[in-house]
Design a protein around this motif. Structure first.
Motif, mmCIF file in Angstrom:
data_model
loop_
_atom_site.group_PDB
_atom_site.id
_atom_site.type_symbol
_atom_site.label_atom_id
_atom_site.label_comp_id
_atom_site.label_asym_id
_atom_site.label_seq_id
_atom_site.Cartn_x
_atom_site.Cartn_y
_atom_site.Cartn_z
ATOM 1 N N GLN A 4 0.837 -1.202 0.000
ATOM 2 C CA GLN A 4 0.000 0.000 0.000
ATOM 3 C C GLN A 4 0.872 1.252 0.000
ATOM 4 O O GLN A 4 0.556 2.244 -0.670
ATOM 5 C CB GLN A 4 -0.941 -0.001 1.211
ATOM 6 C CG GLN A 4 -1.882 1.197 1.279
ATOM 7 C CD GLN A 4 -2.941 1.213 0.183
ATOM 8 O OE1 GLN A 4 -2.907 0.408 -0.730
ATOM 9 N NE2 GLN A 4 -3.871 2.149 0.276
ATOM 10 N N GLU A 11 0.909 6.562 -6.923
ATOM 11 C CA GLU A 11 -0.299 7.345 -7.190
ATOM 12 C C GLU A 11 -0.081 8.818 -6.885
ATOM 13 O O GLU A 11 -0.665 9.691 -7.543
ATOM 14 C CB GLU A 11 -1.461 6.802 -6.358
ATOM 15 C CG GLU A 11 -2.833 7.160 -6.902
ATOM 16 C CD GLU A 11 -3.109 6.549 -8.258
ATOM 17 O OE1 GLU A 11 -3.835 7.190 -9.051
ATOM 18 O OE2 GLU A 11 -2.619 5.441 -8.545
ATOM 19 N N THR A 20 -5.316 14.664 -1.760
ATOM 20 C CA THR A 20 -6.766 14.442 -1.745
ATOM 21 C C THR A 20 -7.156 13.512 -2.881
ATOM 22 O O THR A 20 -7.940 12.565 -2.703
ATOM 23 C CB THR A 20 -7.513 15.784 -1.879
ATOM 24 O OG1 THR A 20 -7.164 16.627 -0.788
ATOM 25 C CG2 THR A 20 -9.019 15.558 -1.874
ATOM 26 N N GLU A 21 -6.599 13.763 -4.062
ATOM 27 C CA GLU A 21 -6.897 12.908 -5.214
ATOM 28 C C GLU A 21 -6.313 11.510 -5.026
ATOM 29 O O GLU A 21 -6.919 10.516 -5.437
ATOM 30 C CB GLU A 21 -6.353 13.531 -6.495
ATOM 31 C CG GLU A 21 -7.079 14.811 -6.901
ATOM 32 C CD GLU A 21 -6.604 15.329 -8.247
ATOM 33 O OE1 GLU A 21 -5.843 14.605 -8.932
ATOM 34 O OE2 GLU A 21 -7.006 16.440 -8.624
ATOM 35 N N ALA A 23 -5.945 9.945 -2.150
ATOM 36 C CA ALA A 23 -6.829 9.256 -1.212
ATOM 37 C C ALA A 23 -8.098 8.774 -1.908
ATOM 38 O O ALA A 23 -8.553 7.642 -1.696
ATOM 39 C CB ALA A 23 -7.178 10.193 -0.061
ATOM 40 N N ASN A 24 -8.676 9.611 -2.759
ATOM 41 C CA ASN A 24 -9.887 9.221 -3.481
ATOM 42 C C ASN A 24 -9.621 8.057 -4.428
ATOM 43 O O ASN A 24 -10.428 7.122 -4.534
ATOM 44 C CB ASN A 24 -10.444 10.411 -4.267
ATOM 45 C CG ASN A 24 -10.992 11.497 -3.368
ATOM 46 O OD1 ASN A 24 -11.363 11.227 -2.215
ATOM 47 N ND2 ASN A 24 -11.046 12.725 -3.860
ATOM 48 N N ALA A 25 -8.490 8.106 -5.107
ATOM 49 C CA ALA A 25 -8.167 7.055 -6.079
ATOM 50 C C ALA A 25 -7.939 5.710 -5.402
ATOM 51 O O ALA A 25 -8.263 4.658 -5.963
ATOM 52 C CB ALA A 25 -6.930 7.452 -6.885
ATOM 53 N N LEU A 26 -7.389 5.740 -4.179
ATOM 54 C CA LEU A 26 -7.073 4.495 -3.476
ATOM 55 C C LEU A 26 -8.109 4.151 -2.404
ATOM 56 O O LEU A 26 -7.905 3.216 -1.617
ATOM 57 C CB LEU A 26 -5.682 4.599 -2.838
ATOM 58 C CG LEU A 26 -4.526 4.758 -3.831
ATOM 59 C CD1 LEU A 26 -3.187 4.884 -3.095
ATOM 60 C CD2 LEU A 26 -4.465 3.581 -4.799
ATOM 61 N N TYR A 27 -9.202 4.906 -2.379
ATOM 62 C CA TYR A 27 -10.312 4.641 -1.461
ATOM 63 C C TYR A 27 -9.844 4.578 -0.005
ATOM 64 O O TYR A 27 -10.110 3.618 0.727
ATOM 65 C CB TYR A 27 -11.018 3.324 -1.836
ATOM 66 C CG TYR A 27 -11.525 3.312 -3.256
ATOM 67 C CD1 TYR A 27 -12.692 3.980 -3.608
ATOM 68 C CD2 TYR A 27 -10.815 2.648 -4.253
ATOM 69 C CE1 TYR A 27 -13.151 3.991 -4.912
ATOM 70 C CE2 TYR A 27 -11.259 2.640 -5.563
ATOM 71 C CZ TYR A 27 -12.429 3.321 -5.887
ATOM 72 O OH TYR A 27 -12.875 3.326 -7.183
ATOM 73 N N THR A 28 -9.122 5.609 0.394
ATOM 74 C CA THR A 28 -8.638 5.684 1.771
ATOM 75 C C THR A 28 -8.701 7.133 2.243
ATOM 76 O O THR A 28 -9.074 8.031 1.486
ATOM 77 C CB THR A 28 -7.191 5.142 1.866
ATOM 78 O OG1 THR A 28 -6.820 5.052 3.239
ATOM 79 C CG2 THR A 28 -6.207 6.023 1.117
ATOM 80 N N GLN A 30 -7.156 10.777 3.576
ATOM 81 C CA GLN A 30 -5.952 11.558 3.293
ATOM 82 C C GLN A 30 -4.958 11.453 4.439
ATOM 83 O O GLN A 30 -3.742 11.412 4.221
ATOM 84 C CB GLN A 30 -6.317 13.015 3.033
ATOM 85 C CG GLN A 30 -5.117 13.870 2.636
ATOM 86 C CD GLN A 30 -5.529 15.264 2.221
ATOM 87 O OE1 GLN A 30 -6.647 15.499 1.787
ATOM 88 N NE2 GLN A 30 -4.603 16.206 2.362
#
Length: 311
Positions: A4, A11, A20-21, A23-28, A30
């Protein structure tokens, strides 16, 4: 160190250091992204990112050297999964292909038909997009194969093979005055408004180069991403069309006339692109062979995994 953390490093670069992006891309969360980065830096004993306060601005020198290692590790993890799938489910799986509209509409239907007959249990996913996005999707591992005329042959981290050669052609309404001009010249075509492909797509650079060599300035009044749109507006009388010759069908395009342009435009080569080091399931190799039967499976695999580069 864990996978991870490596995914977050990769990423973060892909998302232009916007956490922020990432975290959104990896579904977690920030906060979790930031903690993983700090933990990895602590374990390695070096900072990987240039910072201004809490913002990340770029990679440090150690970070730049680490990135290709991270990419290789994550590619190998993906390859291990694909290898397991290959032997567990040889005729079942998923094949993602990124291609331009022209290839998807005119070049690939026969190939896709033969492929689906051979592998009915493989889910085939077609992404229609521009050449630049095709390169990005290949690099990100989101697709297995790219098909386009532009971009694929010039990227060091991609492998490409010739698919087929094609030329541009000029189309006009059947009553257009250019149908009586012989021999047809670029100068004669430039006397009329022109509708053709958007810059960077479907060999547009070769169209521009042909007019430049002839010392003619074309009046390009409209551009589009695909030939169907160009043909529609040519048929309405809004201009002379320049399209890929394969996109013209005399039966379907009865209101249009294909003019004899001989060698007016240079030959284009559509190419098949693959990410170097990306494991290919047997059915992916079969798809490539359906497009380029002169190749062999061994040639494809050797290009993607050169023996000299293997440990």
């Amino acid at each position: 160190m864990n996978f991870q953390q490596l995914r977050i490093v990769r990423e973060t670069v892909r998302r232009n250091f916007n956490l922020t992006e990432v975290a959104n891309a990896l579904y977690t969360a920030q906060s979790g992204v930031s903690k993983h980065i700090k933990d990895l830096e602590g374990e390695l004993g070096m900072e990987l990112f240039v910072r201004r306060g809490k913002r990340l601005l770029g990679l440090t020198e150690p970070g730049k050297e680490l990135l290709p290692i991270v990419e290789r590790i994550l590619i190998d993890i993906e390859n291990m999964k694909h290898l397991g799938e290959q032997f567990a489910q040889q005729d079942t799986g998923h094949l993602a292909i990124a291609t331009t509209h022209t290839q998807a509409r005119y070049a690939l239907p026969a190939v896709v038909t033969r492929f689906k007959q051979a592998f009915p249990k493989v889910y085939l996913e077609l992404h229609e997009c521009g050449p630049g996005e095709i390169v990005s999707l290949l690099r990100d591992g989101q697709v297995d194969i790219g098909v386009a005329t532009e971009a694929l042959g010039s990227e060091e981290d991609l492998v490409s093979f010739p698919y087929y050669r094609w030329r541009h052609a000029v189309i006009v309404p059947i009553t257009h005055s250019l149908t009586g001009v012989s021999p047809l010249t670029l100068s004669a075509i430039a006397d009329y408004p022109i509708i053709t492909y958007y810059p960077g797509h479907t060999g547009r650079a070769r169209i521009d180069a042909a007019f430049a060599r002839a010392g003619v300035a074309p009046d390009i009044v409209m551009s589009a991403l695909d030939a169907d749109v160009i043909k529609a507006y040519v048929e309405l009388g809004l201009g002379v069309g320049i399209i890929a010759a394969m996109a013209f069908d005399p039966a379907r395009d009865a209101g249009l006339c294909l003019l004899d342009t001989a060698d007016m435009f240079e030959v284009n080569t559509a190419r098949l692109g693959l990410r170097r080091g990306h494991y290919l399931r047997d059915y992916a190799v079969r798809f490539i062979l359906e497009c380029a039967p002169a190749l062999t499976a061994e040639q494809i695999k050797e290009a993607v995994f050169p023996k000299a580069a293997m440990p």
